[in-house]
Design a protein around this motif. Sequence first.
Motif, PDB file in Angstrom:
ATOM      1  N   GLY A 269       0.824  -1.194   0.000  1.00  0.00           N
ATOM      2  CA  GLY A 269       0.000   0.000   0.000  1.00  0.00           C
ATOM      3  C   GLY A 269       0.861   1.248   0.000  1.00  0.00           C
ATOM      4  O   GLY A 269       2.056   1.200   0.338  1.00  0.00           O
ATOM      5  N   LEU A 270       0.258   2.380  -0.380  1.00  0.00           N
ATOM      6  CA  LEU A 270       0.976   3.654  -0.212  1.00  0.00           C
ATOM      7  C   LEU A 270       1.365   3.818   1.254  1.00  0.00           C
ATOM      8  O   LEU A 270       2.442   4.311   1.578  1.00  0.00           O
ATOM      9  N   ALA A 271       0.443   3.417   2.148  1.00  0.00           N
ATOM     10  CA  ALA A 271       0.792   3.190   3.553  1.00  0.00           C
ATOM     11  C   ALA A 271       0.810   1.680   3.740  1.00  0.00           C
ATOM     12  O   ALA A 271      -0.212   1.014   3.557  1.00  0.00           O
ATOM     13  N   GLU A 272       1.966   1.121   4.062  1.00  0.00           N
ATOM     14  CA  GLU A 272       2.118  -0.332   4.019  1.00  0.00           C
ATOM     15  C   GLU A 272       1.185  -1.054   4.973  1.00  0.00           C
ATOM     16  O   GLU A 272       0.678  -2.134   4.666  1.00  0.00           O
ATOM     17  N   THR A 273       0.926  -0.465   6.146  1.00  0.00           N
ATOM     18  CA  THR A 273       0.082  -1.119   7.146  1.00  0.00           C
ATOM     19  C   THR A 273      -1.388  -0.840   6.832  1.00  0.00           C
ATOM     20  O   THR A 273      -1.987   0.086   7.381  1.00  0.00           O
ATOM     21  N   LEU A 274      -1.965  -1.640   5.972  1.00  0.00           N
ATOM     22  CA  LEU A 274      -3.359  -1.448   5.581  1.00  0.00           C
ATOM     23  C   LEU A 274      -4.290  -1.446   6.776  1.00  0.00           C
ATOM     24  O   LEU A 274      -5.320  -0.772   6.787  1.00  0.00           O
ATOM     25  N   GLU A 275      -3.926  -2.225   7.787  1.00  0.00           N
ATOM     26  CA  GLU A 275      -4.782  -2.378   8.958  1.00  0.00           C
ATOM     27  C   GLU A 275      -4.622  -1.246   9.958  1.00  0.00           C
ATOM     28  O   GLU A 275      -5.406  -1.155  10.907  1.00  0.00           O
ATOM     29  N   ASP A 276      -3.639  -0.377   9.768  1.00  0.00           N
ATOM     30  CA  ASP A 276      -3.359   0.660  10.760  1.00  0.00           C
ATOM     31  C   ASP A 276      -2.875   1.934  10.076  1.00  0.00           C
ATOM     32  O   ASP A 276      -1.689   2.087   9.784  1.00  0.00           O
ATOM     33  N   LEU A 277      -3.814   2.835   9.826  1.00  0.00           N
ATOM     34  CA  LEU A 277      -3.460   4.148   9.279  1.00  0.00           C
ATOM     35  C   LEU A 277      -3.235   5.172  10.392  1.00  0.00           C
ATOM     36  O   LEU A 277      -3.120   6.368  10.128  1.00  0.00           O
ATOM     37  N   GLY A 278      -3.174   4.692  11.632  1.00  0.00           N
ATOM     38  CA  GLY A 278      -2.993   5.584  12.772  1.00  0.00           C
ATOM     39  C   GLY A 278      -1.540   5.939  13.012  1.00  0.00           C
ATOM     40  O   GLY A 278      -0.655   5.690  12.185  1.00  0.00           O
ATOM     41  N   SER A 279      -1.281   6.491  14.184  1.00  0.00           N
ATOM     42  CA  SER A 279       0.042   7.041  14.479  1.00  0.00           C
ATOM     43  C   SER A 279       1.127   5.975  14.543  1.00  0.00           C
ATOM     44  O   SER A 279       2.305   6.277  14.352  1.00  0.00           O
ATOM     45  N   GLN A 280       0.752   4.724  14.822  1.00  0.00           N
ATOM     46  CA  GLN A 280       1.749   3.664  14.924  1.00  0.00           C
ATOM     47  C   GLN A 280       1.883   2.851  13.640  1.00  0.00           C
ATOM     48  O   GLN A 280       2.679   1.919  13.571  1.00  0.00           O
ATOM     49  N   GLY A 281       1.073   3.168  12.637  1.00  0.00           N
ATOM     50  CA  GLY A 281       1.224   2.523  11.346  1.00  0.00           C
ATOM     51  C   GLY A 281       2.383   3.133  10.575  1.00  0.00           C
ATOM     52  O   GLY A 281       2.942   4.165  10.953  1.00  0.00           O
ATOM     53  N   ILE A 282       2.785   2.484   9.471  1.00  0.00           N
ATOM     54  CA  ILE A 282       3.857   3.020   8.632  1.00  0.00           C
ATOM     55  C   ILE A 282       3.291   4.174   7.805  1.00  0.00           C
ATOM     56  O   ILE A 282       2.295   4.000   7.099  1.00  0.00           O
ATOM     57  N   PRO A 283       3.870   5.364   7.881  1.00  0.00           N
ATOM     58  CA  PRO A 283       3.310   6.522   7.160  1.00  0.00           C
ATOM     59  C   PRO A 283       3.316   6.279   5.646  1.00  0.00           C
ATOM     60  O   PRO A 283       4.134   5.521   5.119  1.00  0.00           O
ATOM     61  N   PRO A 284       2.393   6.917   4.916  1.00  0.00           N
ATOM     62  CA  PRO A 284       2.372   6.760   3.462  1.00  0.00           C
ATOM     63  C   PRO A 284       3.645   7.304   2.827  1.00  0.00           C
ATOM     64  O   PRO A 284       4.185   8.330   3.252  1.00  0.00           O
ATOM     65  N   THR A 285       4.115   6.606   1.814  1.00  0.00           N
ATOM     66  CA  THR A 285       5.294   7.090   1.094  1.00  0.00           C
ATOM     67  C   THR A 285       4.930   8.280   0.204  1.00  0.00           C
ATOM     68  O   THR A 285       5.776   9.129  -0.074  1.00  0.00           O
TER      69      THR A 285
END
Length: 694
Positions: A417-433
């Motif tokens: 994904g543009l943000a790799e952690t599809l399950e977590d778009l929150g503060s602890q997820g991987i930010p979008p590239t």
Amino acid sequence: YGERWTSLWLDLARFADTRGYEADRARNIWKYRDWLINSFNADKPYNDFLIEQLAGDLMPDPDDAKYIATAFHRNTMTNDEGGSDNEEFRTAAVMDRVNTTWTAMMGTTFNCVQCHSHPYDPFKSDEYYKFLAFFNNSRDEDTQSEYPVLRQYDTADSLKFTQLIAWLRNNVSDAAAKKYQVFLKTWQPTINSLQCDKFVNGALISSWYAGLRNKGTCRLKDVVLENKTQLMFRYKSNYDGGKWFIYLDSLNGQLVKTIPLANTKGEWKIVITAFPKVKGKHNLYFKYYNPAIKTANETGVQFEWFQFDQDFPGKGKAGYQIAFKDFNDLMHAQVDATPIMFENNKEQFRATHVFERGNWTVKGKAVQADVPDIMNPLPPNVPRNRLGMALWLTDKKNPLVARTMVNRLWEQLFGFGLAETLEDLGSQGIPPTHKELLDHLSWKFMNEYNWSIKRLLKEIVSSATYRQDSKVNEELIKKDPFNKFYARGSRVRLSAEQLRDQGLEVSKLLSKKMYGKSVMPFQPAGIWRSPYNGDVWTMSENEDQFRRALYTYLKRTAPYPSMMTFDGGAREVCIPRRIRTNTPLQALTSLNDSTSHVIARNLAFRMQKTGGKEASKQIQKGYEIMMYKPISPVRQKALVDLYNTALNKFKKDKKAMNEIIGLKSIEKGSNPETAAMVIVAGAMLNMDEWLNKN
């Protein structure tokens, strides 16, 4: 197209053909999969797609399709183990619906909040239970029959149903017609007998049915009897001469009804009887007496559900007797039933409480249905139920829904994904590239494309970014090993379903048959060993063996082995993304699984049929059929060498030759050349460019 994207959504919907937990019995919910395929093919706008799944039953005059859509949240597991606490597992199902809604649709770890406030994202613990209140009033209660269900009649009964509803509309009222239309289709509202308690000489049978022995008693709490003049109930018994006594408020209270219970010979039967007028809400006490029962521990009667209501309407009108008979016939009709969502009425409303430290047995303060403060508020004038929540979720002011879906589709096409952690778009997820790109596509998805998934996909796959080739050099690997900056085309290992389907297609085995019940292709014996479950894997016949992988029967405690090997899941919970792995088991499966071998065998037959007489030409043709490009000299030499080695072996070993071709003895078509080509086809089906999208 619809089948490909349904395969993705089934992971999110935790779709399976069984209920999970210990016994893991079968569940009849395949019509939900059909609904998904039709929705994707029709390009149903994504906001409508979500609303119907979350609250189709609450929309104005829902049709069968909208009811079936709500099976999305009936894919939760139910526990069939005797002695389990139905309220515990009902609660677990409700919490799973909350967690799945946030994970699948908003890419948010909201489940963290059920025990304490979120340590990183701005959600408070009581907000979890406010949101849970949207789901807490559904009618399902961990029953064996998985009520509520959508009952769909066959042709003859369907005509009878249509005529009955028309009679009610013409002779009684539109409201009566609507009420009985819903009741005949759903058997709701009723009171499940598992609500009975205080058993003496009786018990809940397998945690589902109120069972009473001779002189047995039990209680049914808080029954609203105001304006109720009729009792309908479903029961079964193996004894003649039984009587059921109903008392108000205690076994020493007023006897309000005595009902004879005939021998149903172990079959469920629905009975309708008059009930005296009683004001208010009462606890009802039941007593069963039957002198025909001679043994003390023999259950004389089992109840499944009760319904207290007014008499069937229209008495005295022309055609009443026929209408009432049709009603009885339809209640007993054998139907196809699909679990659906259905809301409690006011009489059965459940209060929702905060669970102290997440413990469902320790109830804290009562809360009303609401959404987290940090999010956009509920739109004005929407009901505080699942429909209002679904309208809030898909409101364009909600920033998460479109971003989550865009990110998920991007991951399917590019591998990450543009943000790799599809399950977590929150503060602890991987930010979008590429945050601006995610914002841009999300805005267009909602506003310019009007929630059209097909238009969004077309935008992405027709872009220069997607259309690059995937050749790589040392500099690119050094600068960007995982291709997060898209300087080259992505290289992605195909999913378990895609690998099976393209193998069946290239060998001309794939069935194009769509829709319907799940199928059972070849599976090794001994995999299904659930306790208390006598189901067996019965291999499908003819083309059903070779249907698309998405139709393969999925048992949660024993999923289809080759799917699991290639990163499929048991779907006990929502699967927001599959983590791709590379293990030796995958090579063992693709080289040795019986289905893989059947595919290789039929591909070899196709290569021989279309490639001429020379083995090298057959190999060239097979490669072009598979890869849509000519074979390189290096690959061709390696495969020809493999062919010659296998040919020499099979010329000396007739038994091995027959095994490879699938024959028990030497027959027409059994020759060492064909056997050697099967070996080559198997190797080609394991080549890197076949297993990966390049």
